[in-house]
Design a protein around this motif. Sequence first.
Motif, PDB file in Angstrom:
ATOM      1  N   ALA A 101      28.813  46.502  81.436  1.00 31.76           N
ATOM      2  CA  ALA A 101      28.829  45.373  80.505  1.00 31.76           C
ATOM      3  C   ALA A 101      30.082  44.529  80.682  1.00 31.76           C
ATOM      4  N   GLN A 160      29.953  42.745  83.887  1.00 34.68           N
ATOM      5  CA  GLN A 160      28.956  41.683  83.845  1.00 34.68           C
ATOM      6  C   GLN A 160      29.460  40.483  83.043  1.00 34.68           C
ATOM      7  N   LEU A 161      30.162  40.786  81.981  1.00 35.74           N
ATOM      8  CA  LEU A 161      30.686  39.715  81.139  1.00 35.74           C
ATOM      9  C   LEU A 161      31.661  38.855  81.938  1.00 35.74           C
ATOM     10  N   ARG A 190      29.564  37.680  85.519  1.00 35.22           N
ATOM     11  CA  ARG A 190      28.249  37.074  85.331  1.00 35.22           C
ATOM     12  C   ARG A 190      27.234  37.580  86.345  1.00 35.22           C
ATOM     13  N   ASN A 248      21.478  43.753  88.764  1.00 33.15           N
ATOM     14  CA  ASN A 248      20.084  44.073  88.456  1.00 33.15           C
ATOM     15  C   ASN A 248      19.153  43.041  89.090  1.00 33.15           C
ATOM     16  N   THR A 302      14.874  45.813  87.238  1.00 29.37           N
ATOM     17  CA  THR A 302      14.430  45.579  85.868  1.00 29.37           C
ATOM     18  C   THR A 302      13.001  45.069  85.892  1.00 29.37           C
ATOM     19  N   GLN A 336      10.134  33.730  81.890  1.00 29.97           N
ATOM     20  CA  GLN A 336      10.883  34.991  81.892  1.00 29.97           C
ATOM     21  C   GLN A 336      12.105  34.906  82.802  1.00 29.97           C
ATOM     22  N   GLU A 338      14.874  33.370  80.834  1.00 28.08           N
ATOM     23  CA  GLU A 338      15.392  34.335  79.867  1.00 28.08           C
ATOM     24  C   GLU A 338      16.256  35.393  80.555  1.00 28.08           C
ATOM     25  N   LEU A 339      15.712  35.965  81.599  1.00 27.07           N
ATOM     26  CA  LEU A 339      16.424  37.043  82.280  1.00 27.07           C
ATOM     27  C   LEU A 339      17.719  36.562  82.915  1.00 27.07           C
ATOM     28  N   ASN A 375      19.508  33.835  81.854  1.00 26.36           N
ATOM     29  CA  ASN A 375      20.429  33.405  80.809  1.00 26.36           C
ATOM     30  C   ASN A 375      21.024  34.559  80.025  1.00 26.36           C
ATOM     31  N   VAL A 376      20.179  35.446  79.590  1.00 26.73           N
ATOM     32  CA  VAL A 376      20.725  36.490  78.727  1.00 26.73           C
ATOM     33  C   VAL A 376      21.117  37.750  79.478  1.00 26.73           C
ATOM     34  N   SER A 377      20.373  38.090  80.508  1.00 31.52           N
ATOM     35  CA  SER A 377      20.659  39.364  81.167  1.00 31.52           C
ATOM     36  C   SER A 377      21.411  39.224  82.480  1.00 31.52           C
ATOM     37  N   ASP A 378      21.639  37.988  82.894  1.00 30.68           N
ATOM     38  CA  ASP A 378      22.394  37.765  84.134  1.00 30.68           C
ATOM     39  C   ASP A 378      21.797  38.460  85.350  1.00 30.68           C
ATOM     40  N   LYS A 404      26.374  25.909  79.209  1.00 30.07           N
ATOM     41  CA  LYS A 404      25.547  26.787  78.398  1.00 30.07           C
ATOM     42  C   LYS A 404      26.173  26.967  77.015  1.00 30.07           C
ATOM     43  N   PRO A 429      22.017  34.533  72.999  1.00 27.13           N
ATOM     44  CA  PRO A 429      23.180  35.426  73.019  1.00 27.13           C
ATOM     45  C   PRO A 429      23.277  36.139  74.365  1.00 27.13           C
ATOM     46  N   ALA A 473      23.641  39.029  76.811  1.00 29.50           N
ATOM     47  CA  ALA A 473      23.398  40.470  76.753  1.00 29.50           C
ATOM     48  C   ALA A 473      24.662  41.249  77.072  1.00 29.50           C
ATOM     49  N   ALA A 474      25.415  40.752  78.007  1.00 27.97           N
ATOM     50  CA  ALA A 474      26.618  41.471  78.427  1.00 27.97           C
ATOM     51  C   ALA A 474      27.623  41.573  77.291  1.00 27.97           C
ATOM     52  N   GLN A 504      26.373  43.832  74.691  1.00 30.89           N
ATOM     53  CA  GLN A 504      26.411  45.217  75.150  1.00 30.89           C
ATOM     54  C   GLN A 504      27.826  45.769  75.124  1.00 30.89           C
ATOM     55  N   LEU A 562      12.720  47.664  80.799  1.00 36.09           N
ATOM     56  CA  LEU A 562      12.663  48.934  81.502  1.00 36.09           C
ATOM     57  C   LEU A 562      13.524  48.877  82.760  1.00 36.09           C
TER      58      LEU A 562
END
Lengths: 347, 347
Positions: free
Chosen positions: A52, A55-56, A59, A63, A99, A112, A115-116, A118-121, B3, B49, B51-52, B55, B98
């Motif tokens: 985390a 990743q923060l 970026r 995954n 993922t 998707q 979304e993936l 932007n939020v999950s990088d 962003k 928001p 995720a990183a 998290q 997942l």
Amino acid sequence: MAKATLVSLAESLGVSRQTISNVINAPHRVKPETRLRVEHAIAESGYRPSAAARQLRTRRSMNLGIRLMPVVDGINGSILDRFLHALTEAAQEDSYRLTLFSAATDDDEVRQYEELLNVSDLDGFVLTGTHHGDQRTAWLLENEIPFASFGRPWSDTEDPFSSLHPWVDVDGGAGTQQATGLLLDQGHTAIGFIGWPAGSGAGDDRRDGWRRALQAAGVFADQLDVAVNDGVPAGARAAESLIAAGATAVVCASDSLALGALSAFRSQHRAPATPNVIGFDDTPVAAAVGLSSIAQPIEEAARDIIRVLTHTLSGDADAGRPDKHLLLPPTLAQRVPHPLAGNGWLG
Amino acid sequence: MAKATLVSLAESLGVSRQTISNVINAPHRVKPETRLRVEHAIAESGYRPSAAARQLRTRRSMNLGIRLMPVVDGINGSILDRFLHALTEAAQEDSYRLTLFSAATDDDEVRQYEELLNVSDLDGFVLTGTHHGDQRTAWLLENEIPFASFGRPWSDTEDPFSSLHPWVDVDGGAGTQQATGLLLDQGHTAIGFIGWPAGSGAGDDRRDGWRRALQAAGVFADQLDVAVNDGVPAGARAAESLIAAGATAVVCASDSLALGALSAFRSQHRAPATPNVIGFDDTPVAAAVGLSSIAQPIEEAARDIIRVLTHTLSGDADAGRPDKHLLLPPTLAQRVPHPLAGNGWLG
DNA sequence: TTGTAGGCGTTATCAG
DNA sequence: CTGATAACGCCTACAA
């Protein structure tokens, strides 16, 4: 004992946290002596950098995303299993994870992606089921998102090898051509093809291979080409019409079709000495009933996809770069009707 | 435009970022008036928001892990496909993703748990292929990691319903019992069973169902029980021996075995009017050849697994909690030999 | 070669 | 009901 972090390690070693970070991310910049000391402490404490936090800061999530296509006939599910497994293992070796996500349509898939990203990088995507006018690849290219597809970009006008994005595919046409050649060698001349309606890239490709082989042998006959939607019953019906038209053997675009064709042939006359139906994908069904089938090197394809994708992500120079476009040759799994049932499995 | 983040939104709205965070995570704590204003701005700016960051702060990743088991015979790959797909969709609906990983052994799987928990903050795991003396469940329980398994905890001594961890399973025994009952109704009395060697929980369970049905009918015969390793040829050989022993029908622990049995029956005598071989798992192979088979409600199982797991993770009170242990009934997919081939697919 | 300072975007805590 | 302040753990400058 609390979980080790950069600071906790740094304190207990009397160095700065930066040094430890360097040992991990740029070992060459640290004096061997202290590096060893730090490495020892890392192993000792079981320290693992937090994904985390990393990743923060960077970026990047390490995954990769892959969409699980809607389950259709299920007969190819086993292929998906092998593909996913190989993908996962290859990714894991390069410290990437997969993922999963699901989407009902291509539009939804693009949503998707946003979304993936932007939020999950997510760092990149693996695409399957590419088709004519694929909006997904267009979107990804436009937004400069790293990805690789299993399947050529199908276009009537452009050479897939000049495509902008990396892809790996299996040369289906070469497979059906080889299969047809084998049947020719066995003395067949009236060899039919049962495939899907024109328009699907992969299906057309397979049909072309069959046609090429027959044309080269000078025995191409237009009326032995049947297009139906996938399925066992459809394959049987198609084969019946081909048999009526004089065909003594068929090459099929899928194992489902081949299974139907096989039953049609077997119910018409005695099983020939040599197998005269050849399927595609080498599914367990084919193995179970002793059906010859064209086998895709799916594990190899998966590994190549990950290789080219991770290379892109690593941003290395082009030197030593793996091929961006890879067309793998399939192999022919030759089988004789299952020996257990005397005159053949379906006979 | 860059962003949107909490601060950028807060500034443009003249509120503190905390208020925005509250609107998202604890809406009831915000005055309706300002809440609406914030919600509007969120939609406007497309703010999502990170995720990183989340998290890092909460130590939760909203990610669930699942190990991809080594590909074995492939015939069940299609089941895995359906299962994974349903799992992914259900998880997605609860805002979970997942994460796939692969492991060669159970030991290795546990090692991966540690890694995934430490570095990636995975919130929980889905287990498959539970077996006697499973070390994985023991480790997870000991470390108090949330998880749910597809498959009962198999133990000779303890009641699975008193198990400490949530699980969902399909009542295989009920399936084979029902299948056997059907064959009895059709007039068969010498009904054999082809299964796996004792020791695998699921296999023993299926054998028990067959036995129960026969015992209830007073026609149980020990010698009609055969144990072999899975596979089509093995199923054929086993069926041959059963036929020699007088069996007129068989129930099998898998479709592979059933496929073999079917071929053995068909090569011995004319196909009977009613199907006399019943498989397990209702794979596409079964559908393709017209083989009756016991079907697992795999999608439902997947949804239930996610439900119980996410409930655990949400930490809600036990009130309204879904059942922790769920034994789902299978259904029997009755088929007649495929009509296309006259006297049957394998006849 | 090593250390220092700042910030990535969020949530928790505690005042007001 | 709202706002200020302090982490969460890491990486990237830049300074020593």
